[in-house]
Motif scaffolding. Structure first.
Motif, mmCIF file in Angstrom:
data_model
loop_
_atom_site.group_PDB
_atom_site.id
_atom_site.type_symbol
_atom_site.label_atom_id
_atom_site.label_comp_id
_atom_site.label_asym_id
_atom_site.label_seq_id
_atom_site.Cartn_x
_atom_site.Cartn_y
_atom_site.Cartn_z
ATOM 1 N N MET A 174 24.308 -19.553 -35.539
ATOM 2 C CA MET A 174 24.452 -20.995 -35.402
ATOM 3 C C MET A 174 23.794 -21.710 -36.557
ATOM 4 N N GLU A 175 24.369 -22.836 -36.933
ATOM 5 C CA GLU A 175 23.695 -23.683 -37.891
ATOM 6 C C GLU A 175 22.981 -24.747 -37.078
ATOM 7 N N SER A 176 22.081 -25.447 -37.751
ATOM 8 C CA SER A 176 21.314 -26.438 -37.002
ATOM 9 C C SER A 176 22.110 -27.734 -36.878
ATOM 10 N N SER A 177 23.316 -27.616 -36.477
ATOM 11 C CA SER A 177 24.126 -28.807 -36.289
ATOM 12 C C SER A 177 24.010 -29.246 -34.828
ATOM 13 N N SER A 178 24.651 -30.311 -34.502
ATOM 14 C CA SER A 178 24.387 -30.873 -33.181
ATOM 15 C C SER A 178 25.622 -30.937 -32.312
ATOM 16 N N ALA A 179 26.724 -30.430 -32.778
ATOM 17 C CA ALA A 179 27.966 -30.759 -32.101
ATOM 18 C C ALA A 179 28.329 -29.858 -30.932
ATOM 19 N N ALA A 221 33.632 -38.008 -27.577
ATOM 20 C CA ALA A 221 33.718 -39.454 -27.388
ATOM 21 C C ALA A 221 32.728 -40.103 -28.342
ATOM 22 N N SER A 222 32.849 -41.422 -28.487
ATOM 23 C CA SER A 222 31.917 -42.138 -29.362
ATOM 24 C C SER A 222 31.261 -43.259 -28.584
ATOM 25 N N TRP A 223 30.087 -43.605 -28.985
ATOM 26 C CA TRP A 223 29.369 -44.679 -28.289
ATOM 27 C C TRP A 223 30.010 -46.019 -28.594
ATOM 28 N N ARG A 224 29.955 -46.926 -27.635
ATOM 29 C CA ARG A 224 30.316 -48.312 -27.898
ATOM 30 C C ARG A 224 29.239 -49.187 -27.291
ATOM 31 N N PRO A 261 29.526 -40.509 -32.892
ATOM 32 C CA PRO A 261 30.033 -39.667 -31.819
ATOM 33 C C PRO A 261 28.890 -39.256 -30.885
ATOM 34 N N VAL A 262 29.252 -38.981 -29.646
ATOM 35 C CA VAL A 262 28.248 -38.522 -28.682
ATOM 36 C C VAL A 262 27.833 -37.112 -29.062
#
Lengths: 439, 443
Positions: A22-27, A199-202, A239-240
């Motif tokens: 894994m990379e230290s990404s967040s997705a 999804a993305s925050w609004r 993005p969430v």
């Protein structure tokens, strides 16, 4: 139980192998399925994800590209024989377990603790299936409380899905009189998918953006609705991020970690073609689902000393001008999917009687204009609210009764537990309950 | 993952029961395994041997596509006479066993617990342990020993007791289940009150779970027109064992393993006597509601007891057949619960299971296992008939030839304790006030 622990070394190896890639990404996040209940439920969940998401969502964090081009679920399956699927990005762990049986509850609590020890900076969210109150396993109350007490210490959030509630959704809303676990798992899987797909925050109130600068702190990215409206107008953005955003928005207070899931529309596939979707009605329905799960005839006398109860409830009534029997929330996360989700009015969830005065930033809204499977519009709600307290309280009362008769204790002592282990767990759960009741 | 069960058939009754059991187990697996593959389900009771090699080669389950070569039962046959075991080895089931699996004595135990326990037990101790070890070594993860025996005779009760003690010592981690035939009121063995009292002592101390059966109850269940009543009775007993283990052998939405039975149904370590009832017993019935009503009826019990007049400490309902869903189970449990007296600390004391694989005789069948205080009435009965003999000291000299007379008193005291424990639970009422831990308030 013992044989599961023997297998734990191989699980650890598997998890390490997985993390090294894994990379230290967040997705993305890794699902850990424990025991029969956990494995059955999350099989449904992955099926639902695959069915509900459309091609643009394909690379949601739960899947990776398989060697043959297909999608492979990122799950660690633990039911005696662990299997591992590799993963390239990583944000946290989602453990799935039932609270009643042995593998799910005991091993689940142990694994969660271990994951948190090994990866203290990652989020660990536990999805727990609360057993039928009429009983699936006779010692389920002991098991559930011991698990809950452990999770309270180690997990960042605990999502509780109650079998009784799911069964009643199947019966009353979906018109399935004799629901099987498959039906119930589908209901949870839909709700989970609606929360966890991209999804993305609004902002909460699009038009009041400037009056509420606090709510637009993520006002960086650009968001484009399908109608071509630039998202920037509404201050929507990032993005969430799976798990970490959820945890920071919903479980900011370490004393309040119990989450519950709600989802609309709950309609059978048959009536799908005859349904007209509109945001107003859906959000109203969702809010009603949240509100009606009030404490009801919950007998506060059982738990609160009367003097304290009076001051507590008295203060509540005067402060909010409301009955104490409202399902009060600490924080809510709403995910809307479908066209117009960006502009839908969600002010119903801002009603002040829902939240204690001290809670800040209590509503977060995420959107995705893409529809969820066949649903033109759908709304998922993940809440940190009082509704999970009732089942916990009833389990605790029954466990006290059994404990007073010293029934079944020898089965636990055999494995090195002591009276004090139970008492500590009961204390932790009493603590959780009283905190939530004080909301 | 396969979890294996080793059965031990002890004495005449145990071996006759076992004979029927293996026949039915084979039938059951044949009905759902058309390609004759050695699968996980089969591996619980059988192992697969390729006899073309010397020594014969063990074939593991592997990927589930190993063909069956020679099935061998995971069993040890023990009798102090040669008759029944020899009959079994001459019959159609002979292929299932080889010489490493049975022990026969020549003299018989003469319906005497003391002779069997004090003489034959130690005499054959090494041989029994060696044969059990031989079977255990063929297992990947041995879970349970199931002993079939009667407690009224000599070998089954005496050697059976001895074996339980030995297994408890040698394999403390492996569960010990027994299917014990309790003597009926009019038993043909005159010393059976002595034998059964002494056996009960061993069962209470050394078994994890006892499934008591009674000849009279089984006889009342079968139709009077049946020409071979013993076969039918053994079929019912075998069905009980097949049903109990179905969930660990076959797939189902709610699995129940044998270790879950001991966990859920034994609230106190010594009170592990589970009365059982099944519906339908042998005939076909598919009406779900009726199944639930039937298993709680007095007539369906495999013991002459009435659980409805007593307190349920815990109850398991195991369903076989895929026409029943979890909500059906919940609904029927709720319906039946109102008619039963549950222990106040275990009002929701139901363990439920669902197994997809139907039994051979019915598309849908239900097994009810209950830890009910009504079992004490049988213990009281056993104690009474023991007292009648012991008061006059008749036949005692046969026993004192092999053991000290004080063993009778120990066993009798132990029985009193057992009866008292059940009585205390039967009469226990909900305490007025339960002490709760009081949290500090947050506000």
């Amino acid at each position: 139980m013992q044989s599961s622990f023997l297998n734990f070394t191989s699980f650890k190896k598997a998890a390490n192998r997985l993390l090294s890639r894994m990379e230290s990404s967040s997705a993305s996040c890794v699902v850990v399925q424990l025991g029969q209940g956990g494995n059955q439920l999350y099989t449904s969940f992955f099926t639902a994800l695959a069915n509900l998401s459309n091609p643009t969502m394909q690379n949601s964090g739960f899947f990776r590209e398989g060697t043959k081009g297909g999608r492979v679920a990122r799950a660690v399956l633990i039911d005696m024989e662990p299997k591992v699927e590799a993963c390239d990005m990583f944000g946290g762990f989602l453990t799935a377990q039932s609270m009643a049986g042995g593998t799910g509850s005991g091993l689940g609590a142990y694994v969660t603790e271990l994951l948190k020890d090994e990866y203290p900076s990652k989020c660990v969210l536990s999805h727990c299936i609360w057993p039928y109150e009429s009983g699936e396993v006779i010692v389920q109350n002991y098991n559930a409380l011991l698990t809950l007490a452990k999770l309270q210490e180690s997990a960042d959030g605990i999502i509780i899905s109650q079998n009784d509630a799911l069964s009643s959704i199947c019966r009353k809303t979906l018109g399935i009189p004799r629901s099987s676990f498959d039906h119930m798992n589908d209901v949870v899987a839909n709700s989970l998918a609606s929360i966890f797909l991209p999804a993305s925050w609004r902002t909460v109130c699009p038009s009041e953006r400037n009056e509420h600068p606090r709510k637009t702190f993520r006002d960086k990215g650009q968001y484009e609705d399908e109608d071509g409206i630039k998202g920037g107008i509404y201050g929507a953005g990032m993005p969430v991020r799976l798990l970490s955003d959820l945890v920071s928005k919903l479980c900011a207070h370490p004393g309040y970690r119990m989450l519950s899931l709600r989802f609309t529309p709950q309609i059978s596939n048959k009536s799908l073609n005859f349904t007209t979707f509109n945001w107003g009605a859906q959000i109203k329905q969702l809010q009603q689902m949240l509100m009606t799960e009030a404490l009801g005839d919950f007998d506060l006398d059982l738990i609160l000393p009367s003097a304290k109860k009076d001051t507590l409830l008295g203060s509540k009534v005067s402060r909010f001008g409301n009955t104490p029997n409202v399902n009060r929330c600490l924080a809510n996360m709403l995910v809307l999917r479908g066209s117009g989700s960006l502009t839908a009015d969600v002010s119903r969830f801002e009603h002040e009687s829902l939240y204690p005065v001290w809670s800040v930033d209590h509503l977060s809204v995420a959107v995705n204009p893409a529809k969820l499977g066949k649903y033109e519009m759908s709304a998922g709600l993940l809440c940190n609210c009082q509704s999970t307290v009732m089942c916990t309280f009833r389990a605790l009362s029954r466990a006290y009764g059994m404990f007073a008769s010293r029934a079944y204790l020898h089965q636990y002592f055999k494995f090195g537990m002591e009276i004090s282990t139970f008492e500590e767990a009961f204390t932790t759960v009493e603590d959780i309950i009283s905190r939530y009741l004080a909301l | 993952m396969p979890r294996e069960i080793i059965t031990l058939q002890v004495g005449q009754c145990g071996n006759q029961l076992g004979c029927r059991f293996w026949d039915m187990a084979l039938r059951e697996h044949a009905s759902c395994n058309p390609n004759a593959l050695f699968d996980h389900a089969l591996s619980s009771f059988f192992h697969n041997v390729d006899r073309r090699y010397t020594p014969p080669q063990e074939l593991s389950v592997g990927a589930g596509n190993t063909p069956i070569r020679f099935l061998k039962a995971r069993a040890v046959l023990i009798d102090m006479e040669e008759g029944v075991v020899n009959q079994l080895l001459k019959g159609s089931l002979a292929e299932l066993f080889d010489s490493k699996q049975y022990i026969t004595g020549a003299s018989g135990s003469g319906n005497n617990w003391a002779q069997a326990h004090e003489v034959h037990g130690p005499q054959f101790s090494d041989a029994i342990l060696e044969k059990v070890r031989g079977e255990a070594e063929l297992c990947d993860s041995l879970q349970t020993f199931v002993m079939m025996h009667s407690i009224g005779g000599g070998t089954g009760s005496g050697v059976g007791s001895y074996i339980l003690e030995t297994l408890h010592d040698a394999y403390p981690e492996v569960y010990r289940f027994t299917q014990s035939i309790f003597p009926s009121a009019d038993d043909d063995v005159i010393t059976s009150p002595y034998n059964s009292l002494l056996s009960t002592m061993a069962l209470t101390e050394h078994a994890d779970c006892v499934l008591p059966l009674e000849n009279q109850a089984l006889l009342d269940i079968i139709s009077p027109k049946v020409t071979k009543p013993f076969d039918e009775m053994n079929s019912i007993a075998s069905n009980l064992l097949l049903h109990l283990t179905s969930s660990m052998r076959f797939e189902g939405p709610l699995n129940v393993d044998l270790n879950e039975i001991t966990m859920n149904l034994v609230p106190y370590p010594r009170l592990h006597y589970l009365t059982s009832s099944m519906s339908p017993h042998l005939a076909v019935s598919s009406w779900l509601l009726q199944l639930f009503t039937d298993v709680f009826a007095r007539e369906a019990q495999l013991m002459k007891v009435n659980p409805n007049d007593s307190t349920y400490l815990a109850c398991a309902l195991l369903m076989r057949g895929n026409s029943c869903t979890i909500s059906d189970l919940q609904e029927n449990v709720a319906r039946m619960k109102s008619r039963l007296t549950m222990a106040h600390w275990n009002v929701e004391g139901f363990k439920v299971g669902l197994c997809n694989q139907a039994a051979v005789h019915s598309p849908c069948s239900l097994l009810c296992l209950a830890n009910n205080t009504c079992i004490r009435s049988r213990f009281i009965g056993m104690k009474e008939s023991f007292k009648q003999l012991y008061r006059r000291k008749v036949y005692v000299h046969h026993y004192t030839e092999y053991m000290d007379v004080s063993v009778f008193d120990t066993a009798s005291n132990m029985m009193d304790d057992l009866i008292e424990e059940y009585e205390t639970l039967e009469t226990a009422r909900t305490p007025e006030h339960l002490v709760r831990l009081q949290p500090i308030m947050y506000q």
